[in-house]
Design a protein around this motif. Sequence first.
Motif, PDB file in Angstrom:
ATOM      1  N   LEU A 233       0.808  -1.219   0.000  1.00 33.84           N
ATOM      2  CA  LEU A 233       0.000   0.000   0.000  1.00 33.84           C
ATOM      3  C   LEU A 233       0.841   1.268   0.000  1.00 33.84           C
ATOM      4  CD1 LEU A 233       0.108   1.122   3.176  1.00 33.84           C
ATOM      5  CD2 LEU A 233      -1.456  -0.787   3.526  1.00 33.84           C
ATOM      6  N   LEU A 234       2.135   1.145   0.323  1.00 36.43           N
ATOM      7  CA  LEU A 234       3.024   2.311   0.311  1.00 36.43           C
ATOM      8  C   LEU A 234       3.508   2.651  -1.097  1.00 36.43           C
ATOM      9  CD1 LEU A 234       5.297   1.493   3.393  1.00 36.43           C
ATOM     10  CD2 LEU A 234       3.356   3.076   3.312  1.00 36.43           C
ATOM     11  N   LEU A 235       3.333   1.708  -2.017  1.00 36.41           N
ATOM     12  CA  LEU A 235       3.873   1.857  -3.361  1.00 36.41           C
ATOM     13  C   LEU A 235       2.757   1.862  -4.391  1.00 36.41           C
ATOM     14  CD1 LEU A 235       6.874  -0.553  -2.809  1.00 36.41           C
ATOM     15  CD2 LEU A 235       7.022   1.922  -3.094  1.00 36.41           C
ATOM     16  N   GLY A 236       3.112   2.097  -5.628  1.00 34.65           N
ATOM     17  CA  GLY A 236       2.152   2.187  -6.714  1.00 34.65           C
ATOM     18  C   GLY A 236       2.524   3.351  -7.612  1.00 34.65           C
ATOM     19  N   LYS A 237       2.061   3.319  -8.831  1.00 37.96           N
ATOM     20  CA  LYS A 237       2.419   4.332  -9.818  1.00 37.96           C
ATOM     21  C   LYS A 237       1.975   5.733  -9.423  1.00 37.96           C
ATOM     22  CE  LYS A 237       4.747   2.333 -13.085  1.00 37.96           C
ATOM     23  NZ  LYS A 237       6.125   2.799 -13.381  1.00 37.96           N
ATOM     24  N   ASN A 238       0.931   5.834  -8.616  1.00 36.64           N
ATOM     25  CA  ASN A 238       0.395   7.150  -8.254  1.00 36.64           C
ATOM     26  C   ASN A 238       1.055   7.755  -7.024  1.00 36.64           C
ATOM     27  OD1 ASN A 238      -0.716   5.187  -6.570  1.00 36.64           O
ATOM     28  ND2 ASN A 238      -2.546   6.421  -6.169  1.00 36.64           N
ATOM     29  N   LYS A 239       2.022   7.065  -6.439  1.00 34.93           N
ATOM     30  CA  LYS A 239       2.670   7.554  -5.226  1.00 34.93           C
ATOM     31  C   LYS A 239       3.813   8.523  -5.557  1.00 34.93           C
ATOM     32  CE  LYS A 239       0.196   5.106  -2.390  1.00 34.93           C
ATOM     33  NZ  LYS A 239      -0.723   5.751  -1.430  1.00 34.93           N
ATOM     34  N   THR A 240       4.283   9.232  -4.514  1.00 33.51           N
ATOM     35  CA  THR A 240       5.359  10.206  -4.707  1.00 33.51           C
ATOM     36  C   THR A 240       6.567   9.900  -3.826  1.00 33.51           C
ATOM     37  OG1 THR A 240       4.375  11.653  -3.033  1.00 33.51           O
ATOM     38  CG2 THR A 240       3.765  12.057  -5.319  1.00 33.51           C
ATOM     39  N   ILE A 241       6.594   8.711  -3.253  1.00 35.22           N
ATOM     40  CA  ILE A 241       7.667   8.386  -2.318  1.00 35.22           C
ATOM     41  C   ILE A 241       9.017   8.333  -3.028  1.00 35.22           C
ATOM     42  CG2 ILE A 241       7.481   5.861  -2.502  1.00 35.22           C
ATOM     43  CD1 ILE A 241       7.791   5.933   0.646  1.00 35.22           C
ATOM     44  N   GLN A 242      10.042   8.866  -2.362  1.00 30.64           N
ATOM     45  CA  GLN A 242      11.388   8.898  -2.927  1.00 30.64           C
ATOM     46  C   GLN A 242      12.332   7.940  -2.213  1.00 30.64           C
ATOM     47  OE1 GLN A 242      12.772  13.014  -3.037  1.00 30.64           O
ATOM     48  NE2 GLN A 242      10.671  13.718  -3.307  1.00 30.64           N
ATOM     49  N   ASP A 262       7.595   6.482 -10.211  1.00 29.38           N
ATOM     50  CA  ASP A 262       8.762   7.022 -10.905  1.00 29.38           C
ATOM     51  C   ASP A 262       9.643   7.842  -9.975  1.00 29.38           C
ATOM     52  OD1 ASP A 262       7.835   5.844 -13.213  1.00 29.38           O
ATOM     53  OD2 ASP A 262       6.825   7.662 -13.923  1.00 29.38           O
ATOM     54  N   SER A 263       9.074   8.313  -8.881  1.00 29.10           N
ATOM     55  CA  SER A 263       9.816   9.172  -7.951  1.00 29.10           C
ATOM     56  C   SER A 263      10.813   8.414  -7.086  1.00 29.10           C
ATOM     57  CB  SER A 263       8.825   9.898  -7.026  1.00 29.10           C
ATOM     58  OG  SER A 263       8.023   8.958  -6.321  1.00 29.10           O
ATOM     59  N   LEU A 264      10.700   7.085  -7.021  1.00 26.57           N
ATOM     60  CA  LEU A 264      11.507   6.291  -6.096  1.00 26.57           C
ATOM     61  C   LEU A 264      12.990   6.319  -6.481  1.00 26.57           C
ATOM     62  CD1 LEU A 264      11.125   4.432  -3.605  1.00 26.57           C
ATOM     63  CD2 LEU A 264      11.093   2.495  -5.192  1.00 26.57           C
ATOM     64  N   THR A 265      13.833   6.756  -5.534  1.00 29.30           N
ATOM     65  CA  THR A 265      15.271   6.825  -5.788  1.00 29.30           C
ATOM     66  C   THR A 265      16.073   5.898  -4.874  1.00 29.30           C
ATOM     67  OG1 THR A 265      15.515   8.695  -4.264  1.00 29.30           O
ATOM     68  CG2 THR A 265      15.154   9.213  -6.590  1.00 29.30           C
ATOM     69  N   SER A 266      15.464   5.428  -3.779  1.00 30.15           N
ATOM     70  CA  SER A 266      16.175   4.532  -2.873  1.00 30.15           C
ATOM     71  C   SER A 266      15.188   3.556  -2.248  1.00 30.15           C
ATOM     72  CB  SER A 266      16.881   5.336  -1.782  1.00 30.15           C
ATOM     73  OG  SER A 266      17.578   4.474  -0.898  1.00 30.15           O
ATOM     74  N   LEU A 267      15.495   2.248  -2.364  1.00 21.42           N
ATOM     75  CA  LEU A 267      14.634   1.198  -1.836  1.00 21.42           C
ATOM     76  C   LEU A 267      15.501   0.176  -1.118  1.00 21.42           C
ATOM     77  CD1 LEU A 267      11.812  -0.153  -1.655  1.00 21.42           C
ATOM     78  CD2 LEU A 267      12.369  -1.308  -3.820  1.00 21.42           C
ATOM     79  N   ASP A 268      15.296   0.015   0.176  1.00 23.08           N
ATOM     80  CA  ASP A 268      16.077  -0.935   0.961  1.00 23.08           C
ATOM     81  C   ASP A 268      15.120  -1.905   1.644  1.00 23.08           C
ATOM     82  OD1 ASP A 268      17.891  -2.344   2.492  1.00 23.08           O
ATOM     83  OD2 ASP A 268      18.987  -0.567   3.156  1.00 23.08           O
ATOM     84  N   LEU A 269      15.192  -3.171   1.218  1.00 26.26           N
ATOM     85  CA  LEU A 269      14.307  -4.212   1.743  1.00 26.26           C
ATOM     86  C   LEU A 269      15.096  -5.356   2.365  1.00 26.26           C
ATOM     87  CD1 LEU A 269      11.855  -4.420  -1.305  1.00 26.26           C
ATOM     88  CD2 LEU A 269      11.515  -3.145   0.814  1.00 26.26           C
TER      89      LEU A 269
END
Length: 330
Positions: A233-242, A262-269
């Motif tokens: 729910l935190l992600l999706g094409k309509n989100k603005t998370i970076q 498209d705004s995502l620049t850093s993802l740590d899982l």
Amino acid sequence: MAQLINYQFLCILIFLSLPFSSLSERCHPNDKKVLLKIKESFNNPYHLASWIPDTDCCQWYVVECDRKTNRINEFHLFAANVSGQIPKEIGQLPYLESLTFHKITNLTGNIPASIIKLTKLKRLTVSWTNISGPIPSFLSQLENLTSLDLSFNNFSGSIPSSLSQLRNLDGIRLDRNKLTGSIPESLGNMNPSFQYLYLSHNELSGTIPRGWGDLNFALIELNRNKLQGDISLLLGKNKTIQILDLSRNMFQFDISNMEFPDSLTSLDLNHNMITGSLPQGLTQLRMYGFNVSYNRLCGPIPQGGSLQNFQYTEYFHNRCLCGAPLPDCK
């Protein structure tokens, strides 16, 4: 004529004999009185040496005066060699808009309840101290807060659900404490302009609030907790998370069909229990940070975008993930 000259000379002498501070001082006498009590509470530390009673408190180190009201509106105590608790007198500076206690390791005790008198307060920072106890629920009465930073302290207990009543907040920092329990569902009802949330390095458990799916964060750090469940729910094409850091938790979900903004620049899982294969959509992102190591991923790493710019350590220790920068798929 001689009498007139003598009179003018006498006036000049009287003028020069007046204390300079009485002619130029901007500081409100009530504010000065309160500040001197605060200095006394801290046992007159060297850091507050400029706080001399017969000088203008608007010129004192640590504080600032508003140019229109001449009332103390900022109090920023940084890296000071002071000890004790936050003085209750801080609540007697009614025009404060910004209050900071930062990098003061000998600052102990709790946040005083008198702080709720600061009805104009917009920014509150108590960080890198040894303040302890529960995060006070009365902070929700500071209705004008736009920023709340309580990071790097010894706060324990649960996150107060009442923090959701702070409708003007742009973000919250509660990272690097000893907080336990679940994240209150009420924190899913923050105002639409809520942008950032730091809850990392605590002992939080349970799932994330469902309401976060309706918010457009720019940054979320939940790493090093005991959180679980699905975070799609935190992600999706309509989100603005970076920036999204969910590492070292117990999140368990299938990443295969997940879409990323498209705004995502850093993802740590890293260090979770994520399954599935990495989606092709990741190649469309321009990321400077990416880590999915220590999960249960399988299949080939998609070729393209930024994915091959990262080291094999950002991918290793998965069930059967393969392809550059890991060994070729068999």
